[in-house]
Structures are given as structure tokens and as C-alpha cells.
Write a protein that holds these residues in place. Structure first.
Motif, PDB file in Angstrom:
ATOM      1  N   LYS A 151       0.828  -1.207   0.000  1.00 31.09           N
ATOM      2  CA  LYS A 151       0.000   0.000   0.000  1.00 31.09           C
ATOM      3  C   LYS A 151       0.861   1.256   0.000  1.00 31.09           C
ATOM      4  N   GLY A 152       1.957   1.224   0.753  1.00 33.98           N
ATOM      5  CA  GLY A 152       2.853   2.373   0.763  1.00 33.98           C
ATOM      6  C   GLY A 152       3.472   2.624  -0.594  1.00 33.98           C
ATOM      7  N   ALA A 153       3.847   1.545  -1.290  1.00 34.68           N
ATOM      8  CA  ALA A 153       4.475   1.690  -2.605  1.00 34.68           C
ATOM      9  C   ALA A 153       3.499   2.268  -3.631  1.00 34.68           C
ATOM     10  N   ILE A 154       2.260   1.757  -3.626  1.00 32.10           N
ATOM     11  CA  ILE A 154       1.310   2.249  -4.636  1.00 32.10           C
ATOM     12  C   ILE A 154       0.790   3.643  -4.271  1.00 32.10           C
ATOM     13  N   ARG A 155       0.775   3.981  -2.981  1.00 27.09           N
ATOM     14  CA  ARG A 155       0.362   5.352  -2.628  1.00 27.09           C
ATOM     15  C   ARG A 155       1.391   6.360  -3.131  1.00 27.09           C
ATOM     16  N   ALA A 156       2.675   6.016  -2.998  1.00 32.01           N
ATOM     17  CA  ALA A 156       3.714   6.918  -3.496  1.00 32.01           C
ATOM     18  C   ALA A 156       3.564   7.141  -4.996  1.00 32.01           C
ATOM     19  N   ARG A 157       3.273   6.077  -5.729  1.00 35.72           N
ATOM     20  CA  ARG A 157       3.079   6.228  -7.174  1.00 35.72           C
ATOM     21  C   ARG A 157       1.782   6.985  -7.473  1.00 35.72           C
ATOM     22  N   ALA A 158       0.738   6.732  -6.686  1.00 37.32           N
ATOM     23  CA  ALA A 158      -0.531   7.449  -6.884  1.00 37.32           C
ATOM     24  C   ALA A 158      -0.331   8.952  -6.700  1.00 37.32           C
ATOM     25  N   GLU A 159       0.509   9.329  -5.739  1.00 34.64           N
ATOM     26  CA  GLU A 159       0.789  10.749  -5.515  1.00 34.64           C
ATOM     27  C   GLU A 159       1.455  11.370  -6.736  1.00 34.64           C
TER      28      GLU A 159
ATOM     29  N   ILE B 119       1.105  10.327  -9.844  1.00 34.42           N
ATOM     30  CA  ILE B 119       0.101  10.394 -10.909  1.00 34.42           C
ATOM     31  C   ILE B 119      -0.815  11.594 -10.694  1.00 34.42           C
ATOM     32  N   ILE B 120      -1.261  11.796  -9.453  1.00 28.81           N
ATOM     33  CA  ILE B 120      -2.155  12.910  -9.147  1.00 28.81           C
ATOM     34  C   ILE B 120      -1.455  14.244  -9.410  1.00 28.81           C
ATOM     35  N   ASN B 121      -0.185  14.344  -9.055  1.00 30.25           N
ATOM     36  CA  ASN B 121       0.568  15.580  -9.322  1.00 30.25           C
ATOM     37  C   ASN B 121       0.738  15.821 -10.811  1.00 30.25           C
ATOM     38  N   THR B 122       1.009  14.754 -11.565  1.00 34.16           N
ATOM     39  CA  THR B 122       1.187  14.885 -13.005  1.00 34.16           C
ATOM     40  C   THR B 122      -0.097  15.359 -13.681  1.00 34.16           C
ATOM     41  N   LEU B 123      -1.236  14.825 -13.239  1.00 37.22           N
ATOM     42  CA  LEU B 123      -2.532  15.207 -13.822  1.00 37.22           C
ATOM     43  C   LEU B 123      -3.083  16.498 -13.217  1.00 37.22           C
ATOM     44  N   GLU B 124      -2.368  17.044 -12.214  1.00 34.32           N
ATOM     45  CA  GLU B 124      -2.772  18.287 -11.544  1.00 34.32           C
ATOM     46  C   GLU B 124      -4.169  18.168 -10.943  1.00 34.32           C
ATOM     47  N   LYS B 125      -4.379  17.065 -10.232  1.00 32.83           N
ATOM     48  CA  LYS B 125      -5.651  16.815  -9.554  1.00 32.83           C
ATOM     49  C   LYS B 125      -5.478  17.047  -8.052  1.00 32.83           C
ATOM     50  N   PRO B 126      -6.568  17.286  -7.324  1.00 33.07           N
ATOM     51  CA  PRO B 126      -6.463  17.555  -5.886  1.00 33.07           C
ATOM     52  C   PRO B 126      -5.997  16.331  -5.100  1.00 33.07           C
TER      53      PRO B 126
ATOM     54  N   PHE C 286      -9.289  10.429   0.414  1.00 31.76           N
ATOM     55  CA  PHE C 286     -10.524   9.654   0.412  1.00 31.76           C
ATOM     56  C   PHE C 286     -10.270   8.183   0.104  1.00 31.76           C
ATOM     57  N   LEU C 287      -9.232   7.898  -0.684  1.00 30.55           N
ATOM     58  CA  LEU C 287      -8.970   6.525  -1.106  1.00 30.55           C
ATOM     59  C   LEU C 287      -8.052   5.789  -0.131  1.00 30.55           C
ATOM     60  N   PHE C 288      -6.934   6.420   0.247  1.00 29.74           N
ATOM     61  CA  PHE C 288      -5.938   5.769   1.107  1.00 29.74           C
ATOM     62  C   PHE C 288      -6.104   6.125   2.583  1.00 29.74           C
ATOM     63  N   GLY C 289      -6.871   7.177   2.860  1.00 34.18           N
ATOM     64  CA  GLY C 289      -7.022   7.629   4.229  1.00 34.18           C
ATOM     65  C   GLY C 289      -5.984   8.670   4.586  1.00 34.18           C
TER      66      GLY C 289
END
Length: 439
Positions: free
Chosen positions: A265-273, A275-282, A288-291
Motif C-alpha cells: 500500500k505504501g508503494a502504490i500510494r507513493a506512485r498514486a501521488e 500520478i495525481i501531481n502529473t494530472l494536476e488533480k487535488p 478519500f482513497l488511502f485515508g
């Protein structure tokens, strides 16, 4: 007036480790709760609280729920006493406690943050506890109470109840075994006699029969069941104090090597962060997803993504000796010799199961998980330690994606049907086009 009793007795088995914190820090940063004899147990308050949460927000009339579970403290003026009573779940036989290490990773640097290491106690998987639950029948919604008991049994038998901390990281999964339900109708003389015998001996009679169907609880889940192999090697470090053992080896639960849900979970959260930064999303998408929790969080949010702990079977391990190099001289640094014992792919290409589940998902959240699955599948996300020397890279083999009526099986992504590609792309597009908070 009490008109009867329902009794449920059985055995609760932990299918994954559990963290039921006591608030004490005598043996670790978070000790598990123990009784006066030093044995870990599951408090009835924790157990009943989880069951209530599972059953009260599923479209059932709130007044019926209160007749069963009782009124919450916020409405004490019109209070209703609970119909259910449960004893603490005491251990059966020897229940072992182990330690797990954790560390906070700096997602920008990909390394551990300074002074951010911690450890905690866990109750090992396979531990068993006695369940003794009693329901009072008083002529008010008695049929509903019987249905609710059948529903509780169904939830526990189907592994849909988790208890303790870090449940979204695979901890606290449990199952009901060898259960028995007895109904005592106090309008019948023999049942009254049987009741007093039970109270004296704690042995249920054999003659009672309970036949009620559970209430059908609605579920809204997105699930990924994927199978991976290790591309080269993998180590999630566990440290030893025995001088005859390697300095670090891959973590175990009992006698089995495992991939902890916390690590994945820690590894995929780091990658999710990223992705979110690249797409410029909040960043609220991740909350809401990882807590989110901690000193800098105004209101903690419980994550809805569950990452299961998985057993790694038939992966060979081998001790490797490593040295530390002086970058100035190019020579070895004295006293910097260490031994590690990672897992390797092996000749038979063994597979392990990864399960990701989102409860009450939004389309853009599904899209984010699909992108994370792709990166895991292609080896673009490394898991565990020693990533700088190539460890922790996974290789995807098969995946099954389920969401409502959607059911897509992936063996070879290049051979995916065009209609299935479109369905998956729609979720990714929902992330790309996402414009605000919805949870």
C-alpha cells in the motif's frame, strides 16, 4: 419482559494478523491489549462496534436497528437498551504475539525519513478465540433480531468482518468456525430447564434448531485479483538480534513469508501521488482513497482501499553478503559487512496473489487503481527494500477486475478485447476529467 434468548457460540480464527492496541508502549510503540494473565484478547466493544457498523447503514429501518443494537449516546433522551450482549473474545490455547517494524518513506526522495521508524505488536494469524454472544427476545421485533443474528453469522463465515487497526492494510481479517445457535423459548417448560442447565454448565443443548435467513446486505465494491511473480528478488526487511542469523531477512507471519499490505500500500500510494501531481488533480483524491491521519490532519479520514497481506509460497530464499563502498577511495569500509536474506523468483516461477478492494468506489478512483495496476504489472513500481540494486520489481501474469456487472480477465494486455479496453479506459478518463471532491 424477557420471553426468550438466542445464544451464538463458536470459534473466531484470525486469517491475518491483528492489531488491537492497548494504548501502552511497554514492549513497542503500540502494544496489543492483554488480560491479567498476559494473554491477548479481542474486546467485545471492538468486536460489536465493527458488527454494528457493517449492518446499520444498509437501508434497514433505523428503529429496528436500535431495537437490536441500542441507541447511540447522541440520543439518550429516547434511548433503547441493546438486545445483544457479548463477552470478550478470550484466546483458545496458545496465542502468539510478534513484532512488526514500520518506517515512513519520503515519497519525493524514495528513502526513509529521519527518526520515523516505529514498531508495533501484532496477534499472529491462525490465533483462535471463543465467541459467546447472547440476544434477548422480548416480543419487540423478535423476528428481525433472529434475522440479524443470521446476518452476523453470514458476515463472519464469509470473512467480511475485520477488527483492530490497519484493517485497510490487510490486518484483522477473521472467520467464524464451528458455530452453534440455540433458541430458548421461555413459554416452554423444557426450554426454561435447558436454559438453567446452560447457565450452570455453559453447554448448549443439542435439540434446538435455528432456521432464519440472513438479511441481504447491499455491497458496492471494486475488486482486483491479480497474480504476480518476482522478477528478480524481493525483500521486506525483518531485523534479527540473533548473531547466528542474517542481519535482515524477508518478513514472515508465523512460518510463512508474506508481502505485507502495509508495504504494498505504501508503494502504490507513493506512485498514486506522482500520478495525481502529473494530472494536476487535488490530493484529496488520495485522502478519500488511502485515508489520512496524523498531527497535521484536522479531521482523520478512513481509507476505503483495502490491500490484503499475501503469503509468498515456494519462493526460495538465499543469504547474500554485502559490503559498503567508500565512494572516495573505491575501497570497502571496515565493519560495514552485512548479510541479507531476500526471496528470489526461483526456477518454477511461483505466483502470489494480490487483492485490491475499494468500498463504495467513485469512477475516478477506479481509474487511478487501474493505472497503479498497470505500473505494478509492468514492473514500474518496486516494493520493499534495496530497490537501488534491483529488488522489489514484480511481473504481472493474470488479473481479474470486478465492479458491479463488469468482469474482465486479463492474461495478455495486448490481446484484451476492444470493448473491454473501452470500459477500462472510461474509468481512466473519469480520473483525467475529474474536477472536484465527491466523497
Amino acid at each position: 419482559m424477557v420471553k426468550g434468548k438466542l445464544i451464538l457460540k463458536g470459534i473466531i480464527e484470525l486469517l491475518s494478523p491483528a492489531i488491537i492496541g492497548s494504548g501502552m508502549e511497554e514492549n513497542s510503540d503500540l502494544d496489543v491489549m492483554k488480560d491479567s494473565a498476559g494473554r491477548p484478547f479481542i474486546p467485545a466493544t471492538s468486536f460489536i462496534g465493527v458488527l454494528r457498523h457493517k449492518t446499520e447503514n444498509v437501508g434497514i429501518d433505523s428503529s429496528k436497528i436500535e431495537y437490536f443494537w441500542g441507541t447511540k449516546r447522541s440520543d439518550e433522551e429516547n434511548s433503547t437498551q441493546s438486545s445483544i450482549a457479548c463477552s470478550d473474545l478470550l484466546p483458545i490455547g496458545n496465542v502468539s504475539v510478534s513484532f512488526r517494524d514500520g518506517v515512513r518513506i519520503n515519497n519525493k526522495k524514495g528513502i526513509a525519513e529521519d527518526k520515523a521508524k516505529f514498531d508495533y505488536e501484532i496477534i499472529d494469524k491462525g490465533s483462535t478465540f471463543s465467541l459467546n454472544l447472547e440476544i434477548t427476545l422480548n416480543g419487540v421485533e423478535d423476528d428481525f433480531k433472529k434475522q440479524m443474528l443470521a446476518t452476523i453469522v453470514e458476515l463472519l463465515k464469509n470473512e467480511k468482518v475485520r477488527v483492530g487497526a490497519k484493517t485497510s492494510s490487510g490486518f484483522g481479517r477473521m472467520k467464524l468456525k464451528d458455530h452453534k445457535i440455540c433458541e430458548f423459548d421461555f413459554s416452554r417448560k423444557q426450554d426454561v430447564v435447558n436454559w438453567f442447565k446452560y447457565r450452570r454448565t455453559d453447554i448448549l443443548p443439542e435439540s434446538t434448531v435455528f432456521q432464519y435467513s440472513p438479511i441481504k446486505l447491499s455491497e458496492n465494491k471494486f475488486t482486483v485479483d491479480a497474480f504476480f511473480t518476482i522478477k528478480n528478488s524481493l525483500i521486506v526487511r525483518s531485523y534479527s538480534v540473533d548473531p547466528n542469523l542474517p542481519d535482515t531477512e524477508h518478513i514472515k507471519s508465523g512460518n510463512d513469508y508474506v508481502l505485507p499490505g502495509t508495504s504494498l500500500k505504501g508503494a502504490i500510494r507513493a506512485r498514486a501521488e506522482r500520478i495525481i501531481n502529473t494530472l494536476e488533480k487535488p490530493m484529496k483524491i488520495l485522502d478519500f482513497l488511502f485515508g489520512s491521519a496524523g498531527a497535521n490532519v484536522d479531521k482523520p479520514i478512513k481509507g476505503r482501499l483495502i490491500v490484503e497481506e499475501t503469503i509468498l509460497k515456494d519462493f526460495p530464499s538465499e543469504v547474500q553478503t554485502r559490503i559498503k563502498i567508500d565512494r572516495f577511495t573505491g575501497g570497502t569500509i571496515e565493519t560495514a559487512l552485512m548479510e541479507t536474506k531476500p526471496l528470489f523468483r526461483g526456477k518454477n516461477e511461483s505466483l502470489f496473489h494480490v487483492r485490491l478492494t475499494i468500498e463504495n468506489p467513485e469512477p475516478h478512483e477506479v481509474g487511478l487503481i487501474l493505472l497503479l495496476l498497470k505500473d505494478l504489472w509492468t514492473g514500474d513500481i518496486a516494493v520493499g527494500g534495496e530497490k537501488s540494486i534491483g529488488r522489489g520489481v514484480l511481473e504481472g501474469k493474470t488479473a481479474e477486475i470486478k465492479y458491479n456487472s463488469l468482469n474482465i480477465v486479463i492474461d495478455d494486455p495486448s490481446k484484451l478485447k476492444s470493448e473491454d479496453k473501452k470500459k477500462l479506459q472510461d474509468f481512466v478518463d473519469a480520473l483525467v476529467n475529474y474536477g472536484g471532491e465527491t466523497c
